[in-house]
Each structure stands twice: as C-alpha cells, then as structure tokens.
Scaffold this motif. Structure first.
Motif, PDB file in Angstrom:
ATOM      1  N   GLY A  26      16.921  90.477 -42.764  1.00 54.70           N
ATOM      2  CA  GLY A  26      18.250  90.150 -43.270  1.00 54.70           C
ATOM      3  C   GLY A  26      18.673  91.070 -44.394  1.00 54.70           C
ATOM      4  N   LEU A  27      17.759  91.366 -45.313  1.00 54.59           N
ATOM      5  CA  LEU A  27      18.066  92.265 -46.432  1.00 54.59           C
ATOM      6  C   LEU A  27      18.354  93.679 -45.947  1.00 54.59           C
ATOM      7  N   CYS A  28      17.649  94.102 -44.905  1.00 53.24           N
ATOM      8  CA  CYS A  28      17.914  95.434 -44.335  1.00 53.24           C
ATOM      9  C   CYS A  28      19.337  95.503 -43.788  1.00 53.24           C
ATOM     10  N   ASN A  29      19.763  94.449 -43.105  1.00 52.66           N
ATOM     11  CA  ASN A  29      21.137  94.403 -42.586  1.00 52.66           C
ATOM     12  C   ASN A  29      22.156  94.367 -43.715  1.00 52.66           C
ATOM     13  N   ALA A  30      21.852  93.597 -44.778  1.00 53.23           N
ATOM     14  CA  ALA A  30      22.756  93.526 -45.927  1.00 53.23           C
ATOM     15  C   ALA A  30      22.847  94.872 -46.627  1.00 53.23           C
ATOM     16  N   PHE A  31      21.721  95.561 -46.740  1.00 48.89           N
ATOM     17  CA  PHE A  31      21.676  96.890 -47.362  1.00 48.89           C
ATOM     18  C   PHE A  31      22.504  97.883 -46.551  1.00 48.89           C
ATOM     19  N   GLU A  32      22.391  97.809 -45.237  1.00 50.00           N
ATOM     20  CA  GLU A  32      23.156  98.712 -44.366  1.00 50.00           C
ATOM     21  C   GLU A  32      24.653  98.461 -44.494  1.00 50.00           C
ATOM     22  N   LEU A  33      25.049  97.203 -44.555  1.00 43.09           N
ATOM     23  CA  LEU A  33      26.465  96.882 -44.700  1.00 43.09           C
ATOM     24  C   LEU A  33      27.003  97.303 -46.068  1.00 43.09           C
ATOM     25  N   LEU A  34      26.172  97.144 -47.086  1.00 41.58           N
ATOM     26  CA  LEU A  34      26.569  97.499 -48.444  1.00 41.58           C
ATOM     27  C   LEU A  34      26.817  99.006 -48.575  1.00 41.58           C
ATOM     28  N   HIS A  35      26.062  99.795 -47.837  1.00 37.48           N
ATOM     29  CA  HIS A  35      26.156 101.258 -47.939  1.00 37.48           C
ATOM     30  C   HIS A  35      26.461 101.886 -46.574  1.00 37.48           C
ATOM     31  N   LYS A  36      27.358 101.237 -45.821  1.00 43.44           N
ATOM     32  CA  LYS A  36      27.579 101.645 -44.428  1.00 43.44           C
ATOM     33  C   LYS A  36      28.127 103.061 -44.277  1.00 43.44           C
ATOM     34  N   ASN A  37      28.837 103.561 -45.262  1.00 48.39           N
ATOM     35  CA  ASN A  37      29.408 104.911 -45.148  1.00 48.39           C
ATOM     36  C   ASN A  37      28.616 105.948 -45.953  1.00 48.39           C
ATOM     37  N   ARG A  38      27.406 105.575 -46.367  1.00 48.89           N
ATOM     38  CA  ARG A  38      26.585 106.491 -47.164  1.00 48.89           C
ATOM     39  C   ARG A  38      25.265 106.758 -46.450  1.00 48.89           C
ATOM     40  N   LYS A  39      24.645 107.855 -46.835  1.00 45.31           N
ATOM     41  CA  LYS A  39      23.345 108.162 -46.249  1.00 45.31           C
ATOM     42  C   LYS A  39      22.291 107.277 -46.904  1.00 45.31           C
ATOM     43  N   LYS A  40      21.444 106.668 -46.073  1.00 47.57           N
ATOM     44  CA  LYS A  40      20.493 105.687 -46.595  1.00 47.57           C
ATOM     45  C   LYS A  40      19.196 105.709 -45.795  1.00 47.57           C
ATOM     46  N   TYR A  41      18.147 105.205 -46.468  1.00 47.70           N
ATOM     47  CA  TYR A  41      16.834 105.093 -45.839  1.00 47.70           C
ATOM     48  C   TYR A  41      16.230 103.746 -46.205  1.00 47.70           C
ATOM     49  N   ILE A  42      15.458 103.204 -45.274  1.00 51.47           N
ATOM     50  CA  ILE A  42      14.761 101.937 -45.493  1.00 51.47           C
ATOM     51  C   ILE A  42      13.277 102.162 -45.241  1.00 51.47           C
ATOM     52  N   TYR A  43      12.435 101.734 -46.204  1.00 51.37           N
ATOM     53  CA  TYR A  43      10.991 101.937 -46.096  1.00 51.37           C
ATOM     54  C   TYR A  43      10.259 100.600 -46.056  1.00 51.37           C
ATOM     55  N   GLY A  44       9.262 100.532 -45.186  1.00 50.89           N
ATOM     56  CA  GLY A  44       8.400  99.364 -45.100  1.00 50.89           C
ATOM     57  C   GLY A  44       7.086  99.746 -44.454  1.00 50.89           C
ATOM     58  N   ALA A  45       6.200  98.781 -44.312  1.00 55.26           N
ATOM     59  CA  ALA A  45       4.880  99.030 -43.725  1.00 55.26           C
ATOM     60  C   ALA A  45       4.923  98.751 -42.222  1.00 55.26           C
TER      61      ALA A  45
END
Length: 344
Positions: A26-45
């Motif tokens: 859910g947080l990954c989806n919220a992060f993507e929506l928050l920065h939808k027009n910016r370059k972004k990366y998500i890190y996890g194990a």
C-alpha cells in the motif's frame, strides 16, 4: 511531530500475498501516486531465484510484488546504498524499506556523502533479530537432502495456512510441494528461539519507540482484542508514523482507502498494541545456551544441533502434528488467552 499509530489492511488479494496486512505494498502505491510525474525508485528485500536475500530497487509499485512476504535472513545491501545516493543526488525520489539498522546505515551513508534526505522516504520493520545467512544455507542443504531434490521456492510465512503460526511452504524441482510440515518448521523454530540470531541483535539500539524510519511496520498482534471493524483473520499491519514524510504516505493511503472499500485504515488511540511488541521496548533476549549452541554448531553441524537444542526427532514431529490440528479448532483461542495471562 507526534507519533501516530494506524491499523491497515490491504485488499484480500494483497493480504494473502503478504506477511500481515499488506501495508508495504500500500505504501509503495501511495509513494507512486505522490510522485507520479517524477523519477522514483523503491527498494526492498527480495528472495532471488537462487534463494538468496538481497535488497533490490524497482521503478514502479507494480514491480514491488517481489518484496512481499518476510524473509528471515540477513539481506545483502552492499550495492544499494551507493545506488540510492546517486539517485538522490540526481533529483530522484526513493522509498527504502529494511530493518532499523539498515535504515540507519543508509541515512548515515547519505549524510556522509553530503546529500540531502528530503527526497528519501524510509520504512523500518519491527525486528526480532536477524538470523545468520550461514544457517539458512545449511538449512536449505538439509532440506534438499531430506527430500532428495533441489529447493526452488520457499515462503517463510505461507498465508493460506494461517497468519499467526509462521507456517512455511517449499517447492522442489522434483515436483514435491510441502506446506506447514514439521520439516519446514525447523528454521522458524530456530529463529524464534534466538539461537541463530546475529549476536549484535541482542544489544540492538533500535528496540524502542525512537525509530529511524519515517514509518515503522509490523504485524498488528492483538488486533482481535480491539474494538475494530477491520477483518483481521488473515492479517493486519501495525503502522507507526514517525515523521512528516511518513504522514505524507499515510495521507495517500487514506485517499486510496476512501476510493476502495476493500482497504481499511484506522487510527489507533490505545497503547494496547505495545504489549504484543516487545521489540518496541527491549531487545530480544540472548538465549542462555547461545554460546554453547554455536560451539556445538561449529563442531557437529546443523543436524546435530537441531536434535540437541530443539529436540528434532519423532517426538518433535508428533507434537507439531498435534499443535497443527489444535490450531484448526476453537481451543487455540483459549490457549492464546492463557499465554497472555488472561485466564489462570
């Protein structure tokens, strides 16, 4: 800011793929929506195809399925700190999830490089302690010898078998699939006993409410004792919101929950949850026989120590089977209440 506490449950589909309530997805989806027009990366194990645990970066929330499910092994982060520093330096936004020590190490590295953390969002986990990679490797080899086949897939907590009992699932290259068996319980039993936990974890500086992440995640143990409308049978996530950055993500979750009736987000005012999360108040206790265990491990190997320290054998298998049956009956609720001291 004042720390806020929430209970979160994702859609049924995501919950069944997750360890608890699917909060990180859910947080990954919220992060993507928050920065939808910016370059972004998500890190996890992720647990790789070679069954090694490593931190990986992806560029969309859709790819975050590889992070779902707990991995009770130390994750290899050696490459991602440098990558994240470069991405932040180049104006990208980054969401990083890991153990508290990994989050703190990343922040220290970023500070040392003189890079602003304004675009860094972090999620730390309520951590019981990290099992040693050596034991995981020996356990895999032991399993393969028992089944006479190569291990292809492994789930440390297989949700269709239940949320609370840490049932595992393993798939082998000869087609054998094991679910919640005595054989598969050995690694989690060793983990929960503390014998295979890294020694540094017993003096962890993060076993308190002063968290290094913007958000802290864990299983919401004890949710069944709350007055809540959240369906909890297959898992609910506990979320501690520690910073304004964390609150931004939770606001995104709130917007998502208002549009999707399958999502539940509820603020928790009670401190009751802390009774079930001892690692928010103290470190995991070092077992009395910890040093003896490792001396024996070095001298006699994996199979010998599981026989000696967790009594693996016929009696172990019979007791495991009895407990497995009892967990499917109403008696398990009485047992859990007794453990909490609610009945004498």
């Amino acid at each position: 800011m004042k720390k806020l506490v929430y209970a979160f449950k994702n859609t049924d589909t995501e919950v069944m793929r997750s360890t608890s309530g699917g909060a990180f997805t859910g947080l990954c989806n919220a992060f993507e929506l928050l920065h939808k027009n910016r370059k972004k990366y998500i890190y996890g194990a992720e647990l790789t195809s070679s069954l090694k645990v490593r931190h990986t970066g992806v560029t969309s929330a859709k790819e975050c399925s590889i992070f779902q499910g707990s991995k009770y092994v130390k994750s290899d982060c050696k490459d991602c700190y440098f990558e994240i520093a470069s991405q932040l330096k180049n104006g990208c936004f980054v969401l990083f999830s890991g153990t508290p020590c990994q989050v703190a190490a990343l922040k220290t590295y970023i500070d040392r490089e003189g890079i602003t953390k304004d675009r860094l969002f972090t999620v730390d986990l309520i951590c019981h302690g990290t099992p040693k990679t050596r034991v995981w490797n020996d356990y895999k080899e032991w399993l393969e010898k028992k089944v006479h086949a190569g291990l292809k897939e492994y789930s440390f907590r297989y949700k269709p078998e239940g949320w609370k009992a840490y049932p595992a699932r393993a798939c082998f290259d000869n087609g054998v699939v094991l679910k919640n068996t005595a054989l598969l319980s050995v690694f989690s039993r060793l983990h929960m006993s503390g014998y295979i936990t890294a020694k540094a974890c017993f003096s962890c500086p993060f076993s308190n409410m002063d968290r290094p992440g913007d958000i802290t995640l864990g299983d919401f143990w004890g949710i069944e004792n709350m007055n809540t409308a959240i369906p909890w049978k297959y898992g609910v996530s506990l979320m501690l919101v520690n910073t304004e950055n964390g609150m931004e993500l939770v606001k995104g979750l709130s917007d998502m929950a208002q549009k999707n009736q399958e999502l539940f987000l509820e603020e928790v005012k009670s401190q009751e949850y802390r009774k079930y999360q001892h690692n928010l108040s103290r470190q995991t206790e070092k077992p009395e026989l910890y040093d003896e265990f490792w001396k024996d491990y070095d001298q006699t190997g994996f199979e010998a120590v599981i026989k000696k320290y967790i009594n693996y054998g016929m009696k172990y298998k019979v007791v495991f089977l009895i407990k497995k049956v009892v967990r499917k009956t109403p008696f398990i609720h009485l047992y859990r209440k007794k453990r909490r001291g609610k009945i004498r």
